[in-house]
Design an enzyme around this catalytic site. Structure first.
Site, PDB file in Angstrom:
ATOM      1  N   PHE A  46     -11.889  12.704 -75.715  1.00  0.00           N
ATOM      2  CA  PHE A  46     -10.836  13.209 -76.604  1.00  0.00           C
ATOM      3  C   PHE A  46      -9.978  14.284 -75.927  1.00  0.00           C
ATOM      4  O   PHE A  46      -9.351  15.095 -76.612  1.00  0.00           O
ATOM      5  CB  PHE A  46     -11.484  13.800 -77.865  1.00  0.00           C
ATOM      6  CG  PHE A  46     -12.665  14.675 -77.549  1.00  0.00           C
ATOM      7  CD1 PHE A  46     -12.499  16.017 -77.252  1.00  0.00           C
ATOM      8  CD2 PHE A  46     -13.946  14.154 -77.509  1.00  0.00           C
ATOM      9  CE1 PHE A  46     -13.583  16.819 -76.931  1.00  0.00           C
ATOM     10  CE2 PHE A  46     -15.048  14.943 -77.212  1.00  0.00           C
ATOM     11  CZ  PHE A  46     -14.864  16.281 -76.922  1.00  0.00           C
ATOM     12  N   TYR A  47      -9.918  14.300 -74.616  1.00  0.00           N
ATOM     13  CA  TYR A  47      -9.177  15.337 -73.898  1.00  0.00           C
ATOM     14  C   TYR A  47      -7.686  15.010 -73.824  1.00  0.00           C
ATOM     15  O   TYR A  47      -7.135  14.675 -72.778  1.00  0.00           O
ATOM     16  CB  TYR A  47      -9.741  15.503 -72.490  1.00  0.00           C
ATOM     17  CG  TYR A  47     -10.966  16.385 -72.386  1.00  0.00           C
ATOM     18  CD1 TYR A  47     -11.553  16.952 -73.510  1.00  0.00           C
ATOM     19  CD2 TYR A  47     -11.540  16.661 -71.148  1.00  0.00           C
ATOM     20  CE1 TYR A  47     -12.673  17.755 -73.405  1.00  0.00           C
ATOM     21  CE2 TYR A  47     -12.669  17.474 -71.039  1.00  0.00           C
ATOM     22  CZ  TYR A  47     -13.225  18.008 -72.168  1.00  0.00           C
ATOM     23  OH  TYR A  47     -14.340  18.807 -72.060  1.00  0.00           O
TER      24      TYR A  47
END
Length: 341
Positions: free
Chosen positions: A63-64
Protein backbone atom coordinates in the site's frame (compact mmCIF):
# COMPACT_ATOMS: atom_id res chain seq x y z
CA UNK A 1 32.19 0.56 -1.14
CA UNK A 2 30.93 0.02 2.40
CA UNK A 3 32.24 -2.99 4.26
CA UNK A 4 29.97 -3.52 7.27
CA UNK A 5 27.51 -6.39 6.94
CA UNK A 6 24.88 -8.16 9.03
CA UNK A 7 23.32 -11.60 9.12
CA UNK A 8 19.56 -11.97 9.15
CA UNK A 9 17.71 -13.96 11.80
CA UNK A 10 15.28 -16.83 11.92
CA UNK A 11 15.10 -18.96 8.78
CA UNK A 12 17.31 -16.45 6.92
CA UNK A 13 20.31 -16.94 9.20
CA UNK A 14 22.48 -17.90 6.22
CA UNK A 15 21.73 -14.64 4.39
CA UNK A 16 24.40 -11.93 4.63
CA UNK A 17 23.12 -8.41 4.03
CA UNK A 18 24.32 -4.83 4.24
CA UNK A 19 24.60 -3.30 7.71
CA UNK A 20 21.88 -0.85 6.68
CA UNK A 21 18.71 -1.70 4.78
CA UNK A 22 16.89 0.59 2.39
CA UNK A 23 13.23 1.61 2.62
CA UNK A 24 11.40 2.39 -0.61
CA UNK A 25 8.25 4.05 0.73
CA UNK A 26 9.37 7.61 -0.01
CA UNK A 27 9.77 6.80 -3.69
CA UNK A 28 6.00 6.52 -4.19
CA UNK A 29 4.09 7.45 -1.03
CA UNK A 30 4.60 11.14 -1.64
CA UNK A 31 2.64 13.91 -3.39
CA UNK A 32 5.24 14.01 -6.19
CA UNK A 33 6.82 10.59 -6.79
CA UNK A 34 10.38 10.63 -8.09
CA UNK A 35 10.96 9.63 -11.75
CA UNK A 36 11.68 5.97 -12.42
CA UNK A 37 15.27 6.55 -13.50
CA UNK A 38 16.09 8.48 -10.34
CA UNK A 39 14.64 5.67 -8.20
CA UNK A 40 16.41 3.02 -10.26
CA UNK A 41 19.77 4.74 -9.85
CA UNK A 42 19.15 5.03 -6.11
CA UNK A 43 18.42 1.31 -5.75
CA UNK A 44 21.40 0.38 -7.91
CA UNK A 45 23.68 2.66 -5.90
CA UNK A 46 22.61 0.94 -2.68
CA UNK A 47 23.22 -2.54 -4.08
CA UNK A 48 26.47 -1.67 -5.84
CA UNK A 49 27.94 -0.18 -2.66
CA UNK A 50 28.00 -3.60 -1.00
CA UNK A 51 30.73 -6.26 -1.23
CA UNK A 52 30.14 -9.11 -3.69
CA UNK A 53 27.75 -11.75 -2.38
CA UNK A 54 26.15 -9.40 0.15
CA UNK A 55 22.48 -8.59 -0.44
CA UNK A 56 20.76 -5.26 0.06
CA UNK A 57 17.54 -5.49 2.06
CA UNK A 58 14.82 -3.55 0.25
CA UNK A 59 11.65 -2.81 2.19
CA UNK A 60 8.36 -2.21 0.37
CA UNK A 61 4.63 -2.39 1.05
CA UNK A 62 1.48 -3.44 -0.74
CA UNK A 63 0.00 0.00 0.00
CA UNK A 64 2.98 2.35 -0.43
CA UNK A 65 1.26 4.95 -2.59
CA UNK A 66 -0.86 8.05 -2.05
CA UNK A 67 -3.94 6.04 -3.06
CA UNK A 68 -2.91 3.08 -0.88
CA UNK A 69 -2.30 1.12 -4.05
CA UNK A 70 0.56 -1.02 -5.35
CA UNK A 71 2.56 1.83 -6.89
CA UNK A 72 5.73 0.94 -5.00
CA UNK A 73 5.60 -2.67 -6.15
CA UNK A 74 4.90 -1.60 -9.70
CA UNK A 75 7.99 0.60 -9.54
CA UNK A 76 10.00 -2.41 -8.39
CA UNK A 77 8.52 -4.49 -11.19
CA UNK A 78 9.80 -1.97 -13.73
CA UNK A 79 13.18 -1.90 -12.00
CA UNK A 80 13.63 -5.67 -12.09
CA UNK A 81 12.41 -5.82 -15.68
CA UNK A 82 15.13 -3.37 -16.68
CA UNK A 83 17.82 -4.78 -14.37
CA UNK A 84 16.95 -8.48 -13.85
CA UNK A 85 20.45 -9.23 -12.55
CA UNK A 86 19.59 -7.25 -9.40
CA UNK A 87 16.88 -9.71 -8.36
CA UNK A 88 19.45 -12.04 -6.78
CA UNK A 89 21.37 -9.14 -5.26
CA UNK A 90 18.43 -7.93 -3.18
CA UNK A 91 16.48 -9.36 -0.25
CA UNK A 92 12.93 -8.05 -0.62
CA UNK A 93 10.71 -7.54 2.41
CA UNK A 94 7.09 -6.53 1.78
CA UNK A 95 4.35 -5.55 4.23
CA UNK A 96 0.73 -6.51 3.53
CA UNK A 97 -2.26 -8.05 5.25
CA UNK A 98 -4.24 -4.81 5.30
CA UNK A 99 -7.94 -4.48 4.49
CA UNK A 100 -9.91 -1.24 4.64
CA UNK A 101 -6.69 0.37 5.96
CA UNK A 102 -6.59 -1.89 9.01
CA UNK A 103 -4.97 -5.24 9.83
CA UNK A 104 -6.70 -8.42 8.64
CA UNK A 105 -4.60 -11.54 9.18
CA UNK A 106 -7.23 -14.09 8.25
CA UNK A 107 -5.88 -16.75 5.91
CA UNK A 108 -8.18 -15.46 3.17
CA UNK A 109 -6.92 -11.89 3.36
CA UNK A 110 -3.27 -12.84 3.79
CA UNK A 111 -3.47 -15.07 0.72
CA UNK A 112 -5.20 -12.33 -1.29
CA UNK A 113 -2.59 -9.85 -0.09
CA UNK A 114 0.51 -11.84 -1.05
CA UNK A 115 -1.06 -12.81 -4.39
CA UNK A 116 -1.77 -9.14 -5.10
CA UNK A 117 1.78 -8.22 -4.10
CA UNK A 118 3.35 -10.84 -6.34
CA UNK A 119 1.06 -9.92 -9.23
CA UNK A 120 2.15 -6.27 -9.00
CA UNK A 121 5.78 -7.24 -8.51
CA UNK A 122 5.87 -9.43 -11.59
CA UNK A 123 7.62 -12.68 -12.43
CA UNK A 124 11.29 -11.72 -12.06
CA UNK A 125 11.52 -11.20 -8.30
CA UNK A 126 9.80 -13.26 -5.63
CA UNK A 127 9.00 -11.84 -2.20
CA UNK A 128 11.72 -13.00 0.19
CA UNK A 129 10.09 -11.94 3.45
CA UNK A 130 6.40 -11.19 4.02
CA UNK A 131 5.16 -9.40 7.10
CA UNK A 132 1.68 -8.32 8.16
CA UNK A 133 1.84 -4.56 8.44
CA UNK A 134 0.23 -4.75 11.89
CA UNK A 135 -0.71 -7.51 14.28
CA UNK A 136 -4.44 -8.31 14.05
CA UNK A 137 -5.89 -7.97 17.56
CA UNK A 138 -8.94 -10.07 16.62
CA UNK A 139 -6.93 -13.22 15.92
CA UNK A 140 -4.52 -14.91 18.36
CA UNK A 141 -0.94 -14.43 17.20
CA UNK A 142 -0.49 -18.20 17.15
CA UNK A 143 -3.26 -18.49 14.54
CA UNK A 144 -1.83 -15.61 12.53
CA UNK A 145 1.50 -17.40 12.43
CA UNK A 146 -0.17 -20.65 11.41
CA UNK A 147 -1.79 -18.78 8.53
CA UNK A 148 1.56 -17.33 7.48
CA UNK A 149 3.25 -20.74 7.69
CA UNK A 150 0.54 -22.22 5.47
CA UNK A 151 1.27 -19.60 2.81
CA UNK A 152 5.01 -20.04 3.19
CA UNK A 153 4.67 -23.78 2.62
CA UNK A 154 2.60 -23.02 -0.48
CA UNK A 155 5.66 -21.23 -1.81
CA UNK A 156 4.24 -17.70 -1.63
CA UNK A 157 7.38 -16.35 0.13
CA UNK A 158 10.42 -17.73 1.95
CA UNK A 159 10.54 -16.01 5.36
CA UNK A 160 8.14 -14.50 7.90
CA UNK A 161 8.40 -11.12 9.61
CA UNK A 162 6.25 -9.06 11.97
CA UNK A 163 5.73 -5.32 12.20
CA UNK A 164 5.05 -3.16 15.28
CA UNK A 165 4.70 -6.16 17.58
CA UNK A 166 5.44 -6.08 21.28
CA UNK A 167 7.96 -8.38 22.94
CA UNK A 168 5.41 -10.86 24.29
CA UNK A 169 3.70 -11.21 20.91
CA UNK A 170 7.05 -11.70 19.21
CA UNK A 171 8.01 -14.45 21.64
CA UNK A 172 4.67 -16.25 21.17
CA UNK A 173 4.92 -15.94 17.39
CA UNK A 174 8.47 -17.26 17.33
CA UNK A 175 7.39 -20.30 19.34
CA UNK A 176 5.11 -21.29 16.45
CA UNK A 177 7.65 -20.72 13.66
CA UNK A 178 10.97 -18.84 13.49
CA UNK A 179 10.48 -15.13 12.86
CA UNK A 180 13.19 -13.68 10.64
CA UNK A 181 12.70 -9.99 11.39
CA UNK A 182 10.60 -7.61 13.47
CA UNK A 183 10.12 -4.17 11.95
CA UNK A 184 9.74 -1.44 14.56
CA UNK A 185 10.35 2.30 14.74
CA UNK A 186 13.66 3.17 16.40
CA UNK A 187 15.43 6.54 16.46
CA UNK A 188 16.84 8.97 19.01
CA UNK A 189 13.35 10.44 19.44
CA UNK A 190 11.49 7.09 19.35
CA UNK A 191 13.24 4.83 21.84
CA UNK A 192 10.96 3.86 24.69
CA UNK A 193 10.46 0.77 26.83
CA UNK A 194 8.57 -1.08 24.11
CA UNK A 195 11.42 -0.67 21.63
CA UNK A 196 13.96 -1.72 24.24
CA UNK A 197 12.01 -4.86 25.14
CA UNK A 198 11.52 -5.92 21.51
CA UNK A 199 15.21 -5.37 20.75
CA UNK A 200 16.24 -7.38 23.83
CA UNK A 201 13.81 -10.21 23.06
CA UNK A 202 14.91 -10.32 19.42
CA UNK A 203 18.52 -10.66 20.48
CA UNK A 204 17.63 -13.55 22.77
CA UNK A 205 15.64 -15.36 20.06
CA UNK A 206 17.98 -14.70 17.13
CA UNK A 207 15.61 -12.36 15.28
CA UNK A 208 16.67 -9.33 13.26
CA UNK A 209 15.29 -5.88 14.00
CA UNK A 210 14.45 -3.69 11.00
CA UNK A 211 14.56 -0.24 12.57
CA UNK A 212 12.34 1.98 10.44
CA UNK A 213 12.30 5.80 10.52
CA UNK A 214 15.75 5.90 12.17
CA UNK A 215 16.02 9.56 11.13
CA UNK A 216 12.72 10.60 12.70
CA UNK A 217 11.02 10.79 9.31
CA UNK A 218 13.67 13.26 8.23
CA UNK A 219 13.36 15.65 11.17
CA UNK A 220 16.57 14.52 12.87
CA UNK A 221 18.63 15.30 9.77
CA UNK A 222 18.09 19.00 10.39
CA UNK A 223 16.47 19.55 7.00
CA UNK A 224 12.95 20.21 8.37
CA UNK A 225 12.48 23.26 10.54
CA UNK A 226 8.87 24.24 9.90
CA UNK A 227 5.71 23.03 8.21
CA UNK A 228 6.70 24.97 5.10
CA UNK A 229 9.55 22.49 4.60
CA UNK A 230 7.02 19.67 4.13
CA UNK A 231 5.04 19.65 0.86
CA UNK A 232 1.26 19.74 0.91
CA UNK A 233 -0.19 16.26 0.78
CA UNK A 234 2.79 14.74 2.58
CA UNK A 235 1.60 12.21 5.17
CA UNK A 236 3.91 13.71 7.79
CA UNK A 237 1.62 16.72 8.06
CA UNK A 238 -0.96 14.48 9.72
CA UNK A 239 1.48 13.36 12.43
CA UNK A 240 1.48 15.22 15.73
CA UNK A 241 5.24 15.89 15.78
CA UNK A 242 4.95 17.73 12.45
CA UNK A 243 1.53 19.30 12.84
CA UNK A 244 2.48 22.79 14.08
CA UNK A 245 5.53 25.02 13.89
CA UNK A 246 5.32 25.40 17.68
CA UNK A 247 5.80 21.67 18.20
CA UNK A 248 8.63 21.50 15.67
CA UNK A 249 10.35 24.50 17.24
CA UNK A 250 10.19 22.78 20.64
CA UNK A 251 11.54 19.51 19.25
CA UNK A 252 14.35 21.30 17.42
CA UNK A 253 16.37 21.14 20.64
CA UNK A 254 17.20 17.46 20.12
CA UNK A 255 18.30 18.18 16.54
CA UNK A 256 20.72 20.88 17.71
CA UNK A 257 22.08 18.64 20.46
CA UNK A 258 22.69 15.76 18.06
CA UNK A 259 24.26 18.06 15.49
CA UNK A 260 26.75 19.28 18.06
CA UNK A 261 27.89 15.69 18.60
CA UNK A 262 27.98 14.89 14.89
CA UNK A 263 30.20 17.94 14.34
CA UNK A 264 32.59 16.60 16.97
CA UNK A 265 32.56 13.12 15.45
CA UNK A 266 32.99 14.46 11.92
CA UNK A 267 29.85 13.02 10.37
CA UNK A 268 26.41 14.26 9.38
CA UNK A 269 23.52 14.27 11.89
CA UNK A 270 21.89 11.52 9.80
CA UNK A 271 24.98 9.34 9.99
CA UNK A 272 25.18 9.87 13.75
CA UNK A 273 21.56 8.72 14.20
CA UNK A 274 22.08 5.68 11.97
CA UNK A 275 25.31 4.70 13.72
CA UNK A 276 23.59 5.05 17.10
CA UNK A 277 20.70 2.79 16.00
CA UNK A 278 23.20 0.23 14.68
CA UNK A 279 25.04 0.35 18.02
CA UNK A 280 21.98 -1.16 19.74
CA UNK A 281 23.11 -4.59 18.59
CA UNK A 282 24.47 -6.49 15.59
CA UNK A 283 20.94 -7.76 14.99
CA UNK A 284 19.56 -4.21 14.71
CA UNK A 285 19.53 -3.06 11.08
CA UNK A 286 18.70 0.63 10.49
CA UNK A 287 16.11 1.09 7.74
CA UNK A 288 16.33 4.62 6.31
CA UNK A 289 14.73 5.55 3.01
CA UNK A 290 15.39 7.96 0.17
CA UNK A 291 14.85 8.34 -3.56
CA UNK A 292 18.26 9.97 -4.04
CA UNK A 293 21.42 7.96 -4.73
CA UNK A 294 23.63 10.54 -3.01
CA UNK A 295 21.57 10.40 0.20
CA UNK A 296 21.52 6.61 0.16
CA UNK A 297 25.31 6.45 -0.15
CA UNK A 298 25.66 8.93 2.71
CA UNK A 299 23.37 6.75 4.82
CA UNK A 300 25.25 3.55 3.98
CA UNK A 301 28.55 5.06 5.09
CA UNK A 302 27.10 5.16 8.60
CA UNK A 303 27.30 1.38 8.63
CA UNK A 304 31.07 1.64 8.80
CA UNK A 305 30.97 4.36 11.47
CA UNK A 306 31.75 3.06 14.95
CA UNK A 307 30.93 5.54 17.68
CA UNK A 308 33.19 5.61 20.72
CA UNK A 309 31.79 4.81 24.15
CA UNK A 310 32.07 8.50 24.99
CA UNK A 311 30.11 9.49 21.88
CA UNK A 312 27.42 6.91 22.64
CA UNK A 313 27.19 8.15 26.20
CA UNK A 314 26.59 11.69 24.94
CA UNK A 315 23.86 10.57 22.54
CA UNK A 316 22.20 8.45 25.23
CA UNK A 317 22.25 11.37 27.64
CA UNK A 318 20.44 13.52 25.06
CA UNK A 319 17.84 10.81 24.46
CA UNK A 320 17.21 10.32 28.17
CA UNK A 321 16.71 14.02 28.88
CA UNK A 322 14.95 15.15 25.70
CA UNK A 323 11.36 16.29 26.12
CA UNK A 324 9.69 15.42 22.83
CA UNK A 325 6.28 16.89 22.09
CA UNK A 326 3.84 14.78 20.10
CA UNK A 327 3.52 11.01 19.72
CA UNK A 328 4.63 8.73 16.89
CA UNK A 329 1.39 8.97 14.91
CA UNK A 330 -1.93 10.80 15.14
CA UNK A 331 -2.43 11.85 18.73
CA UNK A 332 -3.49 8.32 19.63
CA UNK A 333 -1.98 5.89 22.05
CA UNK A 334 0.07 3.09 20.53
CA UNK A 335 -2.83 0.72 21.24
CA UNK A 336 -5.35 3.01 19.54
CA UNK A 337 -3.05 3.30 16.53
CA UNK A 338 -2.82 -0.54 16.32
CA UNK A 339 0.79 -0.59 17.48
CA UNK A 340 2.61 -2.80 19.94
CA UNK A 341 0.12 -5.64 19.96
Amino acid sequence: MVTATATLGGTASSVKVGRLAHGLMNMTWTPTPAPDEQCFEAIKAAVDALPPGVKMVLNSGEFYAQDWGTGNLQLLSRFYAKYPEYAEKTFLSVKGGVKNRGPDCSIENLRASIDNIQSALGPIKKVDLFEPARVDSRIPIEKQMENLVTLLKEGKFDHIGLSECNADTLRRAHAVYPVTAAEIEVSPWSYDENQKKVIETSKELGISIMAYSPLGRGFLTGQIKSSSDIPDGDARKTLTRFKTDEIMKHNWAIVEALKAISDQVGCTPAQLCLAWVASLGPHVIPLPGSAKASRILENLEAGDLELSSADLAKVNAIIETAEIKGDRYYGLTDEEAHLWR
